[in-house]
Design a protein around this motif. Sequence first.
Motif, PDB file in Angstrom:
ATOM      1  N   PRO A  85       0.685  -1.359  -0.064  1.00 36.40           N
ATOM      2  CA  PRO A  85      -0.203  -0.210  -0.194  1.00 36.40           C
ATOM      3  C   PRO A  85       0.970   1.099   0.098  1.00 36.40           C
ATOM      4  O   PRO A  85       0.295   1.680   0.383  1.00 36.40           O
ATOM      5  CB  PRO A  85      -0.753  -0.239   1.159  1.00 36.40           C
ATOM      6  N   GLU A  86       2.249   0.729  -0.117  1.00 37.92           N
ATOM      7  CA  GLU A  86       2.553   2.616   0.036  1.00 37.92           C
ATOM      8  C   GLU A  86       3.364   3.897  -1.602  1.00 37.92           C
ATOM      9  O   GLU A  86       3.492   4.798  -1.174  1.00 37.92           O
ATOM     10  CB  GLU A  86       4.205   2.321   0.636  1.00 37.92           C
ATOM     11  N   PRO A 115      12.913   1.837   1.826  1.00 35.97           N
ATOM     12  CA  PRO A 115      12.648   1.862  -0.139  1.00 35.97           C
ATOM     13  C   PRO A 115      13.695   2.092  -0.629  1.00 35.97           C
ATOM     14  O   PRO A 115      15.167   2.718  -0.680  1.00 35.97           O
ATOM     15  CB  PRO A 115      11.649   2.940  -0.183  1.00 35.97           C
ATOM     16  N   VAL A 116      14.569   1.685  -2.074  1.00 32.87           N
ATOM     17  CA  VAL A 116      15.397   1.247  -2.828  1.00 32.87           C
ATOM     18  C   VAL A 116      16.154   3.042  -3.827  1.00 32.87           C
ATOM     19  O   VAL A 116      15.476   3.168  -4.598  1.00 32.87           O
ATOM     20  CB  VAL A 116      15.742   0.344  -3.152  1.00 32.87           C
ATOM     21  N   GLU A 117      16.295   4.049  -3.281  1.00 30.23           N
ATOM     22  CA  GLU A 117      16.053   5.490  -3.710  1.00 30.23           C
ATOM     23  C   GLU A 117      16.768   5.072  -4.874  1.00 30.23           C
ATOM     24  O   GLU A 117      16.441   6.144  -6.125  1.00 30.23           O
ATOM     25  CB  GLU A 117      16.988   6.364  -2.546  1.00 30.23           C
ATOM     26  N   SER A 151       9.678   9.585  -5.427  1.00 29.83           N
ATOM     27  CA  SER A 151       9.255   8.337  -4.595  1.00 29.83           C
ATOM     28  C   SER A 151       7.815   7.844  -4.953  1.00 29.83           C
ATOM     29  O   SER A 151       7.395   6.650  -5.339  1.00 29.83           O
ATOM     30  CB  SER A 151       9.688   8.462  -2.897  1.00 29.83           C
ATOM     31  N   LYS A 152       7.196   8.892  -4.875  1.00 22.96           N
ATOM     32  CA  LYS A 152       5.941   8.566  -4.974  1.00 22.96           C
ATOM     33  C   LYS A 152       5.202   9.016  -6.144  1.00 22.96           C
ATOM     34  O   LYS A 152       5.610  10.092  -7.143  1.00 22.96           O
ATOM     35  CB  LYS A 152       4.747   9.336  -3.976  1.00 22.96           C
ATOM     36  N   MET A 153       4.147   7.757  -6.831  1.00 24.36           N
ATOM     37  CA  MET A 153       4.352   7.934  -9.045  1.00 24.36           C
ATOM     38  C   MET A 153       3.398   9.479  -8.671  1.00 24.36           C
ATOM     39  O   MET A 153       3.501  10.334  -9.569  1.00 24.36           O
ATOM     40  CB  MET A 153       2.959   6.864  -8.676  1.00 24.36           C
TER      41      MET A 153
END
Length: 525
Positions: free
Chosen positions: A57-58, A83-85, A99-101
Amino acid sequence: MQLMLCGGTGCDSTGSEKVRAALQEEIEKQGLTEEVSIVITGCNGFCAVGPVMVTQPEGIFYQKIQPEDAKELVTEHCLHGRPVERLFYKNPATKKRISKMGDIPFFASQEFRAMRNKGLIDPELIDEAIARDGYFGLAKVLSEMKPEDIIDEMMASGLRGRGGAGFPAGAKWRFAKWADGDEKYVLCNADEGDPGAFMDRSILESDPHAVLEGMAIAARAINADKGYIYCRSEYPLAIKRLHIAIDQAKAYGLLGDDILGSGFNFDVEVYQGAGAFVCGEETALMRSIEGKRGMPIPRPPFPAHKGLWGKPTILNNVETLANVPQIMLKGGAWYAGVGTENSKGTKVFALSGDVANIGLVEVPMGTSVRSLVYDIGGGVPGKRTFKAVQLGGPSGGCVPEQHLDTPIDYEAIAKVGAIMGSGGAIVMDNTTCMVDMARYFMDFIQDESCGKCTPCREGTKRILTILEDICKGKGKDGDIEELESLCHVVGHTALCGLGQTAPNPVLSTLRYFRDEFEAHIYAKT
Ligand code: SF4
């Protein structure tokens, strides 16, 4: 945790299947099969950075994943929640990773309606579609609405056919509803053939149930019990998913006899076309389903009165039908809540060519072409500059720099000499020869002309010969005038839309880039 890995044709071609296999192996190796699952979705849209994956869900968006990244992704993200930056999207303007779409510029100004489920469901599992309101619109229609109510809601939505012509869908349905006929049909046009267009394919690959539901609602509105999806055979994944979706919908009582116990029957078949561009024309498409040669016939009578096998028929394209379920569920006024005065809702575009962010996008009507090319598309990559964007493929025209602020609206785009078309948007940079571009599209059309009527068969051939000569430096005085005259005759006398719109790319390049034609002819460049 779910890893929503894009399995659309774009990501598939950049190796998403190998990424899936590597991730699965790693998940098993690390004993995480209970906690982590991989879901193969349809096209995510951001094809330029594929293979892409979104974790749920992230909602972390990963780009350009390689099989070698699987171990780190599973260990760090899935096992330790870190998370793999380095696999986040990097904004070229700020050089920062995102990171977020929804924070990525490509997605930020989009609004998903026809593509509301893309990347969020497994298109091969009907339960996932139902969990996102799939078939709720159909259930509402069958339990609460009369056929006239359905059509009223479609009229209120202002939804116009997304296949190119922009005819109001509700009006088409009304004609078919009141047409005399013991049998009626609902057809879905999935014969997308424009160079650079992949909107319909992607919708079918990512959410086939939305299209089936839209067809069932249309059938209820006009009292049809049979539908066909005419899909080109070059779309094997879309066809496979349609067959799976139809079987599952039948098993759930959502297609076939006595749908949801309402007494309403509707069955759908997939008809595979052989890829002739002209079969996207409605009368040719119907002749093809009838087993005849796919050639257009004169209208009237229009298909709403005499269509497939001479019976009243609705034909809408994939995107149009995919919008219908939400219109029924949320109401026509909701759908008409975005857009311009005469163009409501959203429009899907396949953005390609000389643009940084190639992909599939959906924007509210009224968004400017500039925003499509720059805010979403990221502009022309490298040191080159924007020259024009071709809208509407071989039937459309180009929008040059000076008209980039034109809103996406059927009439506004037509005013500058292009057409909305089905949604192909090919960006061209300053190195593009516009005469050669016109030649390319005319070559395509000439090849696809069915040859039935003289203006198109002979006229496009002559136009192509002149364009080829100009491109080879063999152009002569009078060629431009002859091109204009031929384009005028073909556009006004050809039998079907293919021929009638064939001159558009030539006329629009002459309108904005006449100097390039002259340079070829007189300076022999
Ligand atoms: Fe065939 Fe072209 Fe005539 Fe259409 S306009 S019927 S494609 S020859």
